[in-house]
Design an enzyme around this catalytic site. Structure first.
Site, short mmCIF file in Angstrom:
data_model
loop_
_atom_site.label_atom_id
_atom_site.label_comp_id
_atom_site.label_asym_id
_atom_site.label_seq_id
_atom_site.Cartn_x
_atom_site.Cartn_y
_atom_site.Cartn_z
N GLU A 90 0.89 -0.99 0.03
CA GLU A 90 -0.11 0.06 0.03
C GLU A 90 0.98 1.16 -0.15
O GLU A 90 1.74 1.09 0.65
CB GLU A 90 -0.89 -0.02 1.14
CG GLU A 90 -1.92 0.88 1.01
CD GLU A 90 -2.74 0.85 2.60
OE1 GLU A 90 -2.72 0.30 3.37
OE2 GLU A 90 -3.42 2.06 2.63
N ARG B 55 6.04 -12.84 9.42
CA ARG B 55 6.56 -11.55 9.11
C ARG B 55 8.16 -11.39 9.69
O ARG B 55 8.38 -12.33 10.63
CB ARG B 55 5.92 -10.41 10.14
CG ARG B 55 4.73 -9.96 9.28
CD ARG B 55 3.85 -9.15 10.56
NE ARG B 55 4.36 -7.73 10.65
CZ ARG B 55 3.86 -6.88 9.84
NH1 ARG B 55 2.74 -7.21 8.82
NH2 ARG B 55 4.62 -5.68 9.64
N LYS C 116 4.77 0.41 9.43
CA LYS C 116 5.06 1.64 8.59
C LYS C 116 4.35 3.06 9.91
O LYS C 116 4.81 3.91 9.69
CB LYS C 116 4.04 1.53 7.34
CG LYS C 116 4.73 1.08 6.19
CD LYS C 116 4.21 1.28 4.89
CE LYS C 116 3.10 0.22 4.96
NZ LYS C 116 2.46 -0.05 3.42
P1 ATP Z 1 3.08 -2.39 8.07
O1 ATP Z 1 2.49 -3.32 9.16
O2 ATP Z 1 4.57 -1.97 8.14
O3 ATP Z 1 2.26 -1.04 7.57
P2 ATP Z 1 1.68 -3.63 5.84
O4 ATP Z 1 1.57 -5.03 5.80
O5 ATP Z 1 0.74 -2.61 6.12
O6 ATP Z 1 2.86 -3.05 6.70
P3 ATP Z 1 1.73 -3.41 2.89
O7 ATP Z 1 2.24 -2.25 2.17
O8 ATP Z 1 0.46 -3.88 2.95
O9 ATP Z 1 2.44 -3.02 4.33
O10 ATP Z 1 2.81 -4.68 2.90
C1 ATP Z 1 3.13 -5.12 1.47
C2 ATP Z 1 3.31 -6.66 1.59
O11 ATP Z 1 4.63 -6.79 2.61
C3 ATP Z 1 2.28 -7.59 2.18
O12 ATP Z 1 2.09 -8.48 1.52
C4 ATP Z 1 2.85 -7.78 3.79
O13 ATP Z 1 2.23 -8.90 4.07
C5 ATP Z 1 4.12 -7.71 3.62
N1 ATP Z 1 4.97 -7.31 4.72
C6 ATP Z 1 4.82 -6.14 5.42
N2 ATP Z 1 5.39 -5.85 6.50
C7 ATP Z 1 6.21 -7.22 6.50
C8 ATP Z 1 7.19 -7.77 7.54
N3 ATP Z 1 7.65 -7.18 8.65
N4 ATP Z 1 7.77 -8.97 7.18
C9 ATP Z 1 7.44 -9.61 6.17
N5 ATP Z 1 6.51 -9.08 5.20
C10 ATP Z 1 5.96 -7.94 5.45
MG MG Z 2 -1.19 -3.48 5.61
#
Ligand code: ATP
Ligand code: MG
Length: 563
Positions: A42, A268, A278
């Site tokens: 996102e 994760r 984020k």
């Molecule tokens: P955050 O929790 O940091 O906001 P998010 O999951 O909301 O992260 P996205 O932009 O939705 O961020 O993530 C894009 C992809 O990266 C998703 O498939 C998510 O599962 C993966 N992702 C996000 N954070 C991690 C992490 N710490 N380890 C592995 N994969 C991750």
């Molecule tokens: Mg997310």
């Protein structure tokens, strides 16, 4: 699909469970042997080390089977998303060394998603609810607590269609209506208790601008976007496991162009002493605690890049730790050991003194200048040598001299002989102090017979210290970094990571001096300051260096302790 594609075996990251699933699908001819994955960020912040893990898993899983991996922006939220983040995400993915087969945007599917929502309404499987969001969430119930059906749940199809079209047309105020799936208000999985699919939200979207006043929820957009693109294996992190039945339910109702994608969840990546969320990283930026998303203390790819972490080391780390089904926290020291290993092979060696003190050789012939030819990188002789000027006027690290040497201190002190790296043996003979009694200069003699730092007669010195020649030194600014958070799990005690913020995570030094060759360092290049660590040249500011990591492998020590 060719047979070779269907049976290709994994090229890199070992036999993890994701590969097992894909191999099994291929063996059974599911998806006709096609493998297509995507990385779906996102665009509401910059990518961090956790995303690097997801990117590596997504791209490797496809590549292992000659498949393709796309970058897809899940840009369904007009309020938090920005073009700037889209651009930086593309840059960061490429920097890691991955080239998406295509770049897609969920917002390009808004019309299709809308049509599918009407289709769902037409099947009697969605309804417009006029209750406010608080009421809706209160009615959801909880585990062991049944939900309450909305009074709008049993509206007729025609009325729902009319309401939904008027939602799109902008006839209703923000938040006054939502479209909900009609599934089961008593389902044991909360995600299936009539989840919201559309909201009214007059936000300006970074790509569709003001074309829409209704936006699909992530739940409605995500699975369908995968399906529109023909994703076969939809890889994501564990927190989406409970959403899988909802995604499957949605996909099962719709006339899809491809076979339904299979969602596979993995753990994760979390690191000790930092946060990978984020939202939390945005807080560090928005509250002015750090200098921005690319502050070298940030675990963002932009921050790590500025800090001097090679992309190769980040990817090798992500592959090295493997893919797992249970969440755990990786030691930041392990990541650092990958960084050190890569930099050791490529970083040019230089000499710099961070906290200088004068060293004057009293028996040095007046006006004499010598040049020593020092290796740029002993690990890589092809990198050649450089000439370093030497005179009787030097700087050494103030830490390398002790007026009263503590036990086990083998560096310079009065009457003690040490080697100046690659130059000469010197023996300290006297001190110059200022009014307050601080040592400001050390006087010493050198042994002309020890040229090149070689012992003339087999006598040994207990230490070798680095130096800089005063008349030829260039001034440099240096930032030293410590852990961003003092605890291994930030916020573990209070729930608020900021409570564990390390107030001394950065130390700026502005009296450092370095050998002349340092002036030729390229922006972003990482060099090794002998005995001090690896340092990355700031991409903008000349002669400003960020310490990437020290030289000592703390990870080896941690592993030893754990054994
Ligand atoms: P955050 O929790 O940091 O906001 P998010 O999951 O909301 O992260 P996205 O932009 O939705 O961020 O993530 C894009 C992809 O990266 C998703 O498939 C998510 O599962 C993966 N992702 C996000 N954070 C991690 C992490 N710490 N380890 C592995 N994969 C991750
Ligand atoms: Mg997310």
């Amino acid at each position: 699909m060719s047979q070779s594609r269907a049976t290709a075996s994994p090229a890199s990251s070992a036999n993890d469970f994701i590969n097992d699933i894909i191999s099994a699908d291929n063996a059974q001819g599911t998806y006709a042997g096609r493998v297509q994955t995507r990385f779906p960020p996102e665009p509401n912040g910059r990518l961090h080390i956790g995303h690097a893990k997801a990117i590596t898993v997504d791209f490797d899983s496809a590549q292992n089977y000659d498949g393709i991996c796309n970058l897809r922006f899940d840009d369904t939220n007009p309020e938090t998303e920005e073009t700037e983040f889209v651009d930086s995400i593309i840059t960061d993915v490429r920097w890691l060394g991955f080239e998406p087969a295509d770049i897609f945007y969920a917002s390009d599917y808004f019309e299709q998603l809308y049509q599918w929502a009407e289709y769902l309404i037409g099947k009697g499987l969605a309804y417009v609810d006029e209750q406010d969001s608080e009421t809706i969430s209160a009615q959801r119930g909880g585990y062991g607590k049944p939900g309450i059906e909305s009074p709008f749940r049993n509206r007729g199809i025609e009325e729902n269609l009319d309401q939904f079209r008027r939602m799109r047309a902008g006839e209703f105020a923000d938040g006054s209506r939502v479209l909900r799936a009609k599934i089961d208000m008593n389902h044991e999985n909360m995600q299936l208790r009539d989840p919201v699919l559309y909201r009214i939200r007059r936000g300006h979207h970074h790509r569709t601008h003001d074309a829409w006043v209704i936006y699909p929820t992530y739940d409605w957009a995500h699975g369908q976007s995968d399906a529109i693109e023909g994703v076969t294996h939809s890889l994501c992190t564990l927190e989406f496991a409970s959403h899988r039945p909802l995604y499957d339910w949605c996909l099962e109702q719709l006339p899809l162009p491809f076979e339904k994608p299979k969602q596979i969840e993995f753990a994760r990546l979390e690191l000790t002493h930092t946060v990978t969320s984020k939202r939390r990283l945005a807080k560090l930026v928005d509250n002015g605690i750090l200098d921005g998303w690319d502050d070298p203390r940030m675990p963002t790819l932009a921050g790590l890049r500025k800090r001097g972490y090679p992309a190769s080391a980040i990817v090798a780390f992500c592959r090295g730790i493997g893919v797992s089904k249970t969440n755990s926290r990786q030691a930041i020291e392990e990541l650092e050991s990958y960084v050190r290993r890569d930099l050791n092979k490529v970083a040019q060696r230089r000499m710099a003194v961070l906290r200088p003190i004068k060293l004057t050789l009293t028996n040095w012939p007046e006006g004499q200048v010598e040049y020593f030819e020092l290796m740029n990188n002993p690990e890589n002789p092809d990198d050649g040598t450089r000439k370093v000027a030497f005179t009787g006027e030097l700087f050494i690290e103030s830490e390398d001299f002790a007026e009263v040497p503590p036990p086990k201190f083998f560096r310079l002190s009065l009457g003690r002989e040490v080697r100046l790296r690659g130059a000469y043996f010197v023996t300290a003979t006297d001190l110059v102090t200022d009014d307050q009694g601080n040592v400001v200069e050390v006087l010493a003699t050198y042994d002309p017979a020890s040229k090149g730092g070689n012992s003339p007669d087999g006598r040994k010195v207990k230490s070798t210290i680095h130096w800089v020649c005063r008349p030829y030194a260039v001034p440099v600014n240096v930032a030293l970094y410590d852990r961003l958070f003092t605890t291994t799990v930030p916020g573990d005690a209070t729930g608020e990571p900021l409570d564990d913020l390390n107030p001394d995570s950065r130390e700026l030094l502005n009296v450092c001096l370095a050998e002349a060759a340092l002036a030729e360092t390229e922006p972003g290049e990482v060099v090794q300051f002998e005995r001090l660590g690896y340092f990355a040249a700031d991409p903008q500011q000349e002669l400003f260096f960020h310490r990437t990591v020290g030289l000592r492998d703390e990870w080896a020590a941690i592993q030893k302790r754990q054994r």
